[in-house]
Design an enzyme around this catalytic site. Structure first.
Site, short mmCIF file in Angstrom:
data_model
loop_
_atom_site.label_atom_id
_atom_site.label_comp_id
_atom_site.label_asym_id
_atom_site.label_seq_id
_atom_site.Cartn_x
_atom_site.Cartn_y
_atom_site.Cartn_z
N HIS A 103 0.83 -1.21 0.00
CA HIS A 103 0.00 0.00 0.00
C HIS A 103 0.86 1.25 0.00
O HIS A 103 1.96 1.26 0.56
CB HIS A 103 -0.96 0.02 1.19
CG HIS A 103 -0.30 -0.10 2.53
ND1 HIS A 103 0.10 -1.30 3.06
CD2 HIS A 103 0.03 0.84 3.45
CE1 HIS A 103 0.64 -1.10 4.25
NE2 HIS A 103 0.63 0.20 4.51
N HIS A 105 0.61 5.32 1.01
CA HIS A 105 -0.12 6.37 1.70
C HIS A 105 -0.08 7.63 0.85
O HIS A 105 0.97 7.97 0.29
CB HIS A 105 0.57 6.72 3.03
CG HIS A 105 0.60 5.61 4.03
ND1 HIS A 105 -0.23 5.59 5.13
CD2 HIS A 105 1.35 4.49 4.12
CE1 HIS A 105 0.02 4.50 5.85
NE2 HIS A 105 0.98 3.82 5.26
P1 AMP Z 1 1.75 0.74 7.50
O1 AMP Z 1 1.69 -0.74 7.22
O2 AMP Z 1 2.81 1.11 8.49
O3 AMP Z 1 1.82 1.57 6.26
O4 AMP Z 1 0.43 1.15 8.28
C1 AMP Z 1 -0.85 0.64 7.95
C2 AMP Z 1 -1.83 1.76 7.77
O5 AMP Z 1 -3.10 1.16 7.57
C3 AMP Z 1 -1.96 2.71 8.96
O6 AMP Z 1 -1.87 4.05 8.50
C4 AMP Z 1 -3.36 2.40 9.51
O7 AMP Z 1 -4.00 3.53 10.05
C5 AMP Z 1 -4.06 1.88 8.29
N1 AMP Z 1 -5.15 0.95 8.57
C6 AMP Z 1 -5.14 -0.12 9.39
N2 AMP Z 1 -6.32 -0.76 9.38
C7 AMP Z 1 -7.12 -0.08 8.52
C8 AMP Z 1 -8.47 -0.24 8.06
N3 AMP Z 1 -9.24 -1.23 8.50
N4 AMP Z 1 -8.95 0.67 7.17
C9 AMP Z 1 -8.17 1.69 6.72
N5 AMP Z 1 -6.89 1.89 7.10
C10 AMP Z 1 -6.37 1.03 7.99
#
Ligand code: AMP
Length: 139
Positions: A103, A105
């Site tokens: 993913h 951001h």
């Molecule tokens: P990272 O793997 O460090 O990029 O972080 C995972 C990101 O996913 C974080 O910014 C969380 O806030 C986000 N996240 C986790 N669960 C969900 C969800 N159910 N829906 C949307 N975003 C999520």
């Protein structure tokens, strides 16, 4: 590298097993709002096919995801009248990754304004409002 886990939270979002606030999708990619937004309009772009992160992604997955990242980056700048946009991507736990489905951001940014600290749940009504703004900017 550890194998892809089909039960990671974004795989569940893709299968519709848990809710998400979707803003855009095409055959290969999905964009939805981050539930812990570090700036208003913080969203995530993922491929619809499995891969953990940049290290195991195929050129085709990267090409389609980056095309959607650019589309959404332009949309958030327009929707929020932002001065800039930050695109962030983490690989493996040591690299800061918490959810193991590739993913990116996308965070709208403003001159002199820091992003909010991580780990704070957003207001769902506000996130839904921001999603509508982004959809409007996508036309
Ligand atoms: P990272 O793997 O460090 O990029 O972080 C995972 C990101 O996913 C974080 O910014 C969380 O806030 C986000 N996240 C986790 N669960 C969900 C969800 N159910 N829906 C949307 N975003 C999520």
């Amino acid at each position: 590298m550890t194998a892809y886990d089909p039960d990671n939270i974004f795989a569940k979002i893709l299968r519709g097993e848990i809710p998400s606030t979707r803003v855009y999708e095409d055959d290969e990619t999905l964009a939805f709002m981050d539930i812990m937004p570090r700036s208003d309009g913080h969203l995530l772009v993922i491929p619809k096919t499995p891969c953990r992160n940049l290290l195991d992604a195929s050129p085709e997955q990267l090409a389609s995801v980056m095309t959607t990242v650019q589309k959404l980056a332009r949309a958030v700048v327009k929707a929020f009248d932002a001065d800039g946009v930050t695109v962030q991507q983490f690989n493996e736990a040591a690299g800061g990754q918490e959810v193991f489905h590739l993913h990116f951001h996308i965070l709208p940014r403003y001159e002199g304004v820091s992003v909010r600290p991580p780990g704070n749940m957003g207001d769902f009504d506000l996130i839904a409002e921001h999603a509508e703004k982004i959809k409007g900017a996508l036309g």
